[in-house]
Design an enzyme around this catalytic site. Structure first.
Site, PDB file in Angstrom:
ATOM      1  N   TYR A 227       1.834   2.510  -5.849  1.00 58.07           N
ATOM      2  CA  TYR A 227       1.148   1.442  -6.590  1.00 58.07           C
ATOM      3  C   TYR A 227      -0.357   1.507  -6.327  1.00 58.07           C
ATOM      4  O   TYR A 227      -0.839   2.435  -5.676  1.00 58.07           O
ATOM      5  CB  TYR A 227       1.791   0.088  -6.242  1.00 58.07           C
ATOM      6  CG  TYR A 227       3.253   0.088  -6.659  1.00 58.07           C
ATOM      7  CD1 TYR A 227       3.597   0.061  -8.005  1.00 58.07           C
ATOM      8  CD2 TYR A 227       4.268   0.223  -5.724  1.00 58.07           C
ATOM      9  CE1 TYR A 227       4.931   0.128  -8.411  1.00 58.07           C
ATOM     10  CE2 TYR A 227       5.605   0.298  -6.121  1.00 58.07           C
ATOM     11  CZ  TYR A 227       5.922   0.248  -7.467  1.00 58.07           C
ATOM     12  OH  TYR A 227       7.226   0.335  -7.868  1.00 58.07           O
TER      13      TYR A 227
ATOM     14  N   GLY B 117       0.809  -1.214   0.000  1.00 62.09           N
ATOM     15  CA  GLY B 117       0.000   0.000   0.000  1.00 62.09           C
ATOM     16  C   GLY B 117       0.841   1.262   0.000  1.00 62.09           C
ATOM     17  O   GLY B 117       0.351   2.347   0.299  1.00 62.09           O
TER      18      GLY B 117
END
Ligand SMILES: Cc1cc2nc3c(=O)[nH]c(=O)nc-3n(C[C@H](O)[C@H](O)[C@H](O)COP(=O)(O)O)c2cc1C
Ligand code: SF4
Length: 461
Positions: free
Chosen positions: A185, A181
């Site tokens: 991305y 996380g």
């Protein structure tokens, strides 16, 4: 070690080489291999011999737990080709073998479940005509990689891909999963206020932006139950506007702490957090170090056909004045501290989370390679353990070194040559200055021998 330190090396080693227990995982010490790998595998996402050797060498060097590199949950979500994936049950046997190899050293293995979203460097032939799935239609600011805002059926499909990836990791006998996380991305693209511009329930305030990740966490728990380690890598602060001040600045520390609290899901959610920073990859803060212009010029050409801004970036990097100006901006935005760069962020998450659930653990990434710095970080309760990437590439046996002394003889210089070579060459330490020899050829040979060692012995003999 700092001469005024009240702690001896033995005191520091006692802190570092003390086991760490999570809700459903035990790690023999406080040292984790952070996510790092090269393009070692088959083009179709099946793992290879070189990756087995790559992971094994860190386990042999004494690391307590390895967190895998970016492991795509679907072909659409990969960043580069030749990275082993977890998109199908046919990948389970390979990952079982990875687990067996590292378990032999009492080393744990956590798989990083990942999706590129729009930040897809080289997606391969299967993605030639795809835009990157994202929270937004806006392309990424660094390379200009094209994006398509996900529809609700696409969101549901990707949630399921993460859940199935976790189920496969468990079936392969691995010790847990980490959601990627951080660093720009797909999950960051939803979480970050600087990127997510949706007007439906997956956008807006931090609760809306975190909904997608919470759905993934719940879907994973449905598949693997409560007794399988689930960890979240997240930016303490996004610093989305660090290079381009006119774009949204992204999540603040306060928002991150709130998101982490939400992901605990009343005790049924994540077991630990892995704190990083920077909403792109790379970012001046991650991996925090230099931007070697020669290597940048040599390898950035691989990006030319990928993003709309890449040709302009290439022109900037190739220009002697503009290149140096960009490098100076990069160094300035990184700041002076590299070792422990994310510690204040980890501390803020730790302090808040521990009040809610004392069994949740926090790991911190960024520059660690000295026993006194690591022990201080743990003692001060900023984190429970540290993760290390480049320092371990430079010294594969760094944990063993830290049992005896404060740091390695030949430290990682944070030059980031490994990072830039990773676009086309096998991953390894490319800092020539770290290798001994009487001539250029001798030192270069030693460096290349170290880089190529993951291919030994050959698959067929
Ligand atoms: C070549 C390279 C590849 C990396 N790959 C990943 C990755 O796949 N997933 C990830 O979360 N971080 C990745 N990182 C970031 C590292 O895991 C780590 O968080 C960062 O480099 C800071 O730690 P260090 O100072 O110990 O290197 C990578 C870093 C480098 C240099
Ligand atoms: S090339 Fe070597 S010294 Fe440079 S950052 Fe990478 S591992 Fe460290």
């Amino acid at each position: 070690m700092h001469p005024d330190s009240q702690y001896t090396h033995a005191d520091n080693a006692a802190v570092i080489f003390n086991e760490l227990t999570f809700r459903s995982l035990r790690v023999k010490n406080r040292l984790f291999r952070s996510n790092i790998s090269g393009q070692f595998d088959d083009y179709n996402g099946h793992g290879g011999h070189a990756r087995l050797n790559w992971e094994e060498k860190f386990a042999r060097g004494g690391i307590g737990c390895i967190i895998s590199s970016f492991t795509p949950v679907s072909v659409r979500g990969r960043i580069l080709v030749r990275y082993a994936m977890i998109d199908n049950d046919d990948k389970i046997p390979f990952w079982r073998e990875v687990g067996n190899r590292v378990h032999a050293y009492d080393c744990r293995f956590i798989m990083q479940l990942s999706h590129s979203g729009r930040q897809q460097d080289m997606g391969g032939v299967e993605n030639l005509f795809n835009k990157g799935l994202s929270s937004t239609n806006k392309s990424d600011y660094f390379h200009g990689l094209l994006a398509q805002a996900m529809t609700k059926p696409e969101i549901a499909e990707v949630v399921e891909q993460f859940a199935q990836g976790a189920r496969r990791a468990r079936q392969a006998g691995l010790d847990g999963v980490e959601l990627h996380g951080a660093n720009g991305y797909l999950l960051t693209q939803f979480l970050s206020s600087g990127i997510n511009d949706r007007t439906d329930e997956y956008g807006g305030g931090w609760e809306g932006r975190a909904r997608f990740v919470l759905e993934i966490v719940r879907a994973i728990r449905r598949e693997v139950g409560q007794d399988f380690h689930l960890q979240m890598k997240i930016n303490g602060v996004d610093h989305n506007d660090w290079l381009y001040p006119w774009i949204g600045k992204g999540n603040t520390l306060d928002e991150t702490v709130k998101i982490c609290t939400m992901l605990l899901d009343g005790g049924k959610g994540v077991d630990s957090f892995h704190i990083s920073s920077g909403s792109t990859f790379p970012h001046p803060r991650n991996p925090a170090g230099d931007l070697p212009l020669n290597d940048l010029r040599r390898w950035y050409d691989g990006m030319l056909s990928q993003g709309t801004r890449a040709p302009m970036n290439y022109a900037i990097f190739s220009n002697p004045i503009l290149g140096r100006a960009f490098q100076a901006l990069w160094r300035w935005r990184r700041g002076k501290v590299i070792e422990g760069i994310n510690l204040d962020y980890a501390r803020a998450v730790s302090e808040e989370i521990v009040k809610i659930d004392p069994d949740i653990r926090v790991l911190c990434t960024g520059g660690f390679q000295h026993a006194d710095r690591i022990a201080d970080a743990i003692r001060s309760k900023a984190c429970d353990g540290v993760t290390m990437a480049r320092p371990l590439v430079a010294n594969n046996d760094l944990p063993d070194i830290l049992t005896r002394q404060n740091g390695p003889e030949k430290e990682c210089t944070y030059c980031n040559k490994c990072l830039l070579n990773d676009l086309e060459n096998p991953l390894g330490c490319y800092d020539f200055s770290r290798f001994d020899g009487d001539s250029f050829e001798e030192r270069y040979d030693r460096m290349i021998k170290q880089v190529m060692s993951v291919y030994e012995p050959p698959t067929f003999q």
